[in-house]
Design a protein around this motif. Structure first.
Motif, PDB file in Angstrom:
ATOM      1  N   ALA A   1       0.861  -1.157  -0.272  1.00  0.00           N
ATOM      2  CA  ALA A   1       0.078  -0.083  -0.219  1.00  0.00           C
ATOM      3  C   ALA A   1       0.906   0.950   0.403  1.00  0.00           C
ATOM      4  N   ALA A   2       1.984   1.463   0.822  1.00  0.00           N
ATOM      5  CA  ALA A   2       3.266   2.090   0.642  1.00  0.00           C
ATOM      6  C   ALA A   2       3.176   2.646  -0.475  1.00  0.00           C
ATOM      7  N   GLN A   3       3.988   1.691  -1.294  1.00  0.00           N
ATOM      8  CA  GLN A   3       3.980   0.994  -2.708  1.00  0.00           C
ATOM      9  C   GLN A   3       2.741   2.511  -3.824  1.00  0.00           C
ATOM     10  N   ARG A   4       1.514   2.163  -3.592  1.00  0.00           N
ATOM     11  CA  ARG A   4       0.860   2.461  -3.699  1.00  0.00           C
ATOM     12  C   ARG A   4       0.295   4.111  -3.786  1.00  0.00           C
ATOM     13  N   VAL A   5       0.897   4.522  -2.633  1.00  0.00           N
ATOM     14  CA  VAL A   5       0.890   5.629  -2.289  1.00  0.00           C
ATOM     15  C   VAL A   5       1.989   6.610  -2.905  1.00  0.00           C
ATOM     16  N   ALA A   6       3.329   5.885  -2.924  1.00  0.00           N
ATOM     17  CA  ALA A   6       3.630   6.692  -3.246  1.00  0.00           C
ATOM     18  C   ALA A   6       4.006   7.118  -5.075  1.00  0.00           C
ATOM     19  N   ALA A   7       3.390   6.050  -5.530  1.00  0.00           N
ATOM     20  CA  ALA A   7       2.137   6.045  -7.299  1.00  0.00           C
ATOM     21  C   ALA A   7       1.864   7.340  -7.373  1.00  0.00           C
ATOM     22  N   ALA A   8       1.035   6.600  -6.877  1.00  0.00           N
ATOM     23  CA  ALA A   8      -0.565   8.075  -6.469  1.00  0.00           C
ATOM     24  C   ALA A   8      -0.129   9.422  -6.481  1.00  0.00           C
ATOM     25  N   ARG A   9       0.923   9.585  -6.103  1.00  0.00           N
ATOM     26  CA  ARG A   9       1.736  10.603  -5.655  1.00  0.00           C
ATOM     27  C   ARG A   9       2.431  11.572  -6.675  1.00  0.00           C
ATOM     28  N   GLU A  10       3.493  10.881  -7.071  1.00  0.00           N
ATOM     29  CA  GLU A  10       3.884  11.117  -8.553  1.00  0.00           C
ATOM     30  C   GLU A  10       2.568  11.461  -9.548  1.00  0.00           C
ATOM     31  N   ALA A  11       2.098  10.480  -9.877  1.00  0.00           N
ATOM     32  CA  ALA A  11       0.602  10.309 -10.297  1.00  0.00           C
ATOM     33  C   ALA A  11      -0.473  11.952 -10.213  1.00  0.00           C
ATOM     34  N   GLU A  12      -0.216  12.540  -9.035  1.00  0.00           N
ATOM     35  CA  GLU A  12      -1.011  13.644  -8.712  1.00  0.00           C
ATOM     36  C   GLU A  12      -2.425  13.088  -8.556  1.00  0.00           C
ATOM     37  N   ASP A  13      -2.474  11.575  -8.011  1.00  0.00           N
ATOM     38  CA  ASP A  13      -3.835  11.359  -7.796  1.00  0.00           C
ATOM     39  C   ASP A  13      -4.750  11.189  -7.166  1.00  0.00           C
ATOM     40  N   GLU A  14      -5.235  12.350  -6.726  1.00  0.00           N
ATOM     41  CA  GLU A  14      -5.738  12.446  -4.586  1.00  0.00           C
ATOM     42  C   GLU A  14      -6.561  11.143  -4.348  1.00  0.00           C
ATOM     43  N   ASP A  15      -7.847  10.444  -5.569  1.00  0.00           N
ATOM     44  CA  ASP A  15      -8.694   9.544  -5.197  1.00  0.00           C
ATOM     45  C   ASP A  15      -7.074   8.094  -4.504  1.00  0.00           C
ATOM     46  N   ALA A  16      -7.141   8.027  -5.879  1.00  0.00           N
ATOM     47  CA  ALA A  16      -6.254   6.988  -5.937  1.00  0.00           C
ATOM     48  C   ALA A  16      -4.835   7.040  -4.606  1.00  0.00           C
ATOM     49  N   LEU A  17      -4.677   8.138  -4.567  1.00  0.00           N
ATOM     50  CA  LEU A  17      -3.452   8.690  -3.098  1.00  0.00           C
ATOM     51  C   LEU A  17      -4.429   8.077  -1.731  1.00  0.00           C
ATOM     52  N   ARG A  18      -5.892   8.944  -1.841  1.00  0.00           N
ATOM     53  CA  ARG A  18      -6.181   8.751  -0.395  1.00  0.00           C
ATOM     54  C   ARG A  18      -6.494   6.809  -0.327  1.00  0.00           C
ATOM     55  N   ARG A  19      -7.057   6.332  -0.988  1.00  0.00           N
ATOM     56  CA  ARG A  19      -7.549   4.973  -0.871  1.00  0.00           C
ATOM     57  C   ARG A  19      -6.555   3.991  -0.531  1.00  0.00           C
ATOM     58  N   ALA A  20      -5.051   4.923  -1.243  1.00  0.00           N
ATOM     59  CA  ALA A  20      -3.714   3.921  -0.229  1.00  0.00           C
ATOM     60  C   ALA A  20      -3.102   3.966   0.534  1.00  0.00           C
ATOM     61  N   LEU A  21      -3.785   5.105   0.702  1.00  0.00           N
ATOM     62  CA  LEU A  21      -3.149   5.736   2.081  1.00  0.00           C
ATOM     63  C   LEU A  21      -3.902   5.382   3.680  1.00  0.00           C
ATOM     64  N   ASP A  22      -5.607   4.876   2.915  1.00  0.00           N
ATOM     65  CA  ASP A  22      -6.310   4.231   3.905  1.00  0.00           C
ATOM     66  C   ASP A  22      -5.886   3.058   4.117  1.00  0.00           C
ATOM     67  N   ASP A  23      -5.607   2.131   2.783  1.00  0.00           N
ATOM     68  CA  ASP A  23      -5.339   1.034   2.874  1.00  0.00           C
ATOM     69  C   ASP A  23      -3.964   0.450   3.658  1.00  0.00           C
ATOM     70  N   GLU A  24      -2.786   1.419   3.642  1.00  0.00           N
ATOM     71  CA  GLU A  24      -1.750   0.960   4.359  1.00  0.00           C
ATOM     72  C   GLU A  24      -1.349   1.663   5.840  1.00  0.00           C
ATOM     73  N   ALA A  25      -2.571   2.946   6.269  1.00  0.00           N
ATOM     74  CA  ALA A  25      -3.008   2.878   8.013  1.00  0.00           C
ATOM     75  C   ALA A  25      -3.367   1.514   8.163  1.00  0.00           C
ATOM     76  N   TYR A  26      -4.547   1.291   7.468  1.00  0.00           N
ATOM     77  CA  TYR A  26      -5.429  -0.328   7.910  1.00  0.00           C
ATOM     78  C   TYR A  26      -4.813  -1.968   7.988  1.00  0.00           C
ATOM     79  N   TYR A  27      -3.756  -1.628   6.790  1.00  0.00           N
ATOM     80  CA  TYR A  27      -2.772  -2.757   6.737  1.00  0.00           C
ATOM     81  C   TYR A  27      -2.115  -2.753   8.139  1.00  0.00           C
ATOM     82  N   ARG A  28      -0.720  -1.790   8.799  1.00  0.00           N
ATOM     83  CA  ARG A  28      -0.158  -1.171   9.659  1.00  0.00           C
ATOM     84  C   ARG A  28      -0.722  -1.585  10.813  1.00  0.00           C
ATOM     85  N   GLN A  29      -2.243  -1.334  10.447  1.00  0.00           N
ATOM     86  CA  GLN A  29      -2.135  -1.044  12.095  1.00  0.00           C
ATOM     87  C   GLN A  29      -2.900  -2.900  12.968  1.00  0.00           C
TER      88      GLN A  29
END
Length: 409
Positions: free
Chosen positions: A240-268
């Motif tokens: 999910a962290a890798q998807r967050v980095a990819a979404a930031r490079e693509a400046e895709d807000e929706d993808a970034l938000r979903r990737a951040l939520d996934d990362e937070a969920y899996y780390r918890q």
């Protein structure tokens, strides 16, 4: 000469016939006068029956008896007759009734007969009341003395058993004291129960140890499973962290938000599984510690049990001594009660029972004149014949030798 000898004897008898006749007449006259002037004799009788009861001996060991009922009856009758015709019983009867006769004179009046299992004691007296009194007193004294004699074996056995009983009581007390001292020294009550209790405790501790080991293995298995799950959640969080980095490079807000939520969920979730794995690790460790403690306790109980088992031989020897002493004591107690019972039986019930008591006779006893007269007649004739030949022999000796002639003539 031998054929003429009987004729010589008859000549002597004819020559001295007056002597034979004189003795016969005198004897019969005396007998007749005695019969006419004699006081009437009264006879009273007591009839007894033999009772078949247990022997009065108290046996400490098993015995085989081959005595039949008939033998017992005969033996009882003979013993009682011997007692009833003894001087001691006669003297007791004389003293009881204040009689002015001797023991031998009283016994001359007593006649004892047997009929099957019955005994009849007949006594002669000058009056009906005297005959009844003497018969009753004689039988009562004879029964009392006979029962005393028959009770003596039980009395002697009872005295001996009482001595042995006292000794057995002391032996039992000594054995019990030795066993009690052993129990106090080794802090045990019943060794068998103590051993059983220790075995139960050891079995329970080993069961708890096994349960703790099983629980530890289960906790370790859960720990490994939670660690696996935590690792998979960490890998998912890294993805999910890798998807967050990819979404930031693509400046895709929706993808970034979903990737951040996934990362937070899996780390918890990874942290939660790591926490659960840590808890299971602690639980497994505590279970293993408990298992080790249970094993140590079981080992100590094993040592205590071994010490108790080492006392078994001495304990069993002491307990066996107590049991043997108690068995001997209880056996002798039973024999003492038996001796006391047989003594009371012999003194109260006895072995004979009066079935027909004496009663005053209604008429005098039949006279024995005919029998006495017959015996007197025969004896007087014999005595007269002997005296005739004796006088003839003496007269022959006094004659001069030239005038002597053979007896047969």
């Amino acid at each position: 000469m031998m054929r003429e000898q009987p004729l010589g004897y008859w000549e002597v008898l004819r020559k001295r016939l007056w002597i034979v006749a004189l003795l016969f007449v005198v004897t019969m006259s005396v007998i007749g006068y005695s019969a006419l002037t004699a006081k009437p004799i009264y006879r009273a009788s007591v009839r007894l029956q033999v009772l078949l009861v247990e022997p009065e001996e108290v046996t400490l060991f098993a015995q085989i008896r081959n005595v039949t009922l008939a033998d017992q009856i005969i033996a009882t009758q003979e013993d009682f007759i011997s007692v009833a015709t003894s001087d001691l019983v006669a003297l007791r009867t004389i003293a009881r009734l204040d009689l002015d006769i001797s023991a031998s004179e009283l016994l001359d009046r007593v006649t004892v007969t047997r009929d099957g299992e019955f005994i009849t004691v007949s006594v002669e007296g000058d009056t009906p009341q005297q005959a009844e009194a003497i018969a009753t007193a004689l039988v009562e004294n004879a029964l009392e003395y006979y029962r005393e004699i028959r009770a003596r074996p039980a009395v002697a056995s009872g005295q001996f058993i009482q001595q042995q009983l006292e000794q057995a009581k002391q032996e039992l007390a000594a054995a019990q004291n030795a066993l009690l001292k052993f129990k106090l020294q080794n802090n045990v009550g019943s060794l068998d129960r103590e051993i059983q209790a220790y075995q139960d405790k050891i079995r329970a501790l080993r069961d708890k140890r096994d349960d703790a080991l099983i629980a530890a293995r289960q906790a370790e298995a859960l720990k490994a499973e939670y660690e696996t799950l935590a690792q998979s959640m960490k890998e998912a969080a890294d993805a999910a962290a890798q998807r967050v980095a990819a979404a930031r490079e693509a400046e895709d807000e929706d993808a970034l938000r979903r990737a951040l939520d996934d990362e937070a969920y899996y780390r918890q979730k990874a942290r939660d599984y790591q926490a659960l794995a840590a808890a299971q690790a602690v639980a497994a460790a505590s279970h293993r510690v408990a298992a080790a403690e249970y094993e140590q306790l079981a080992a100590r109980r094993d040592a205590d049990l071994a010490a108790l088992l080492g006392l078994t031989a001495e304990y069993e020897e002491l307990q066996m001594a107590v049991d043997q002493a108690r068995s001997n004591y209880e056996f002798l107690q039973g024999k003492a009660r038996e001796a006391a019972l047989k003594q009371r039986q012999a003194l109260s019930l006895g072995y004979l029972q009066v079935v027909e008591p004496a009663r005053p006779p209604q008429r005098p006893a039949p006279s024995r004149f005919k029998r006495i007269a017959l015996v007197g007649a025969v004896l007087s004739l014999l005595a007269g014949g002997v005296l005739a030949f004796l006088l003839e022999f003496i007269e022959t000796l006094r004659r001069p030798a030239k005038h002597r002639a053979p007896l047969a003539g």
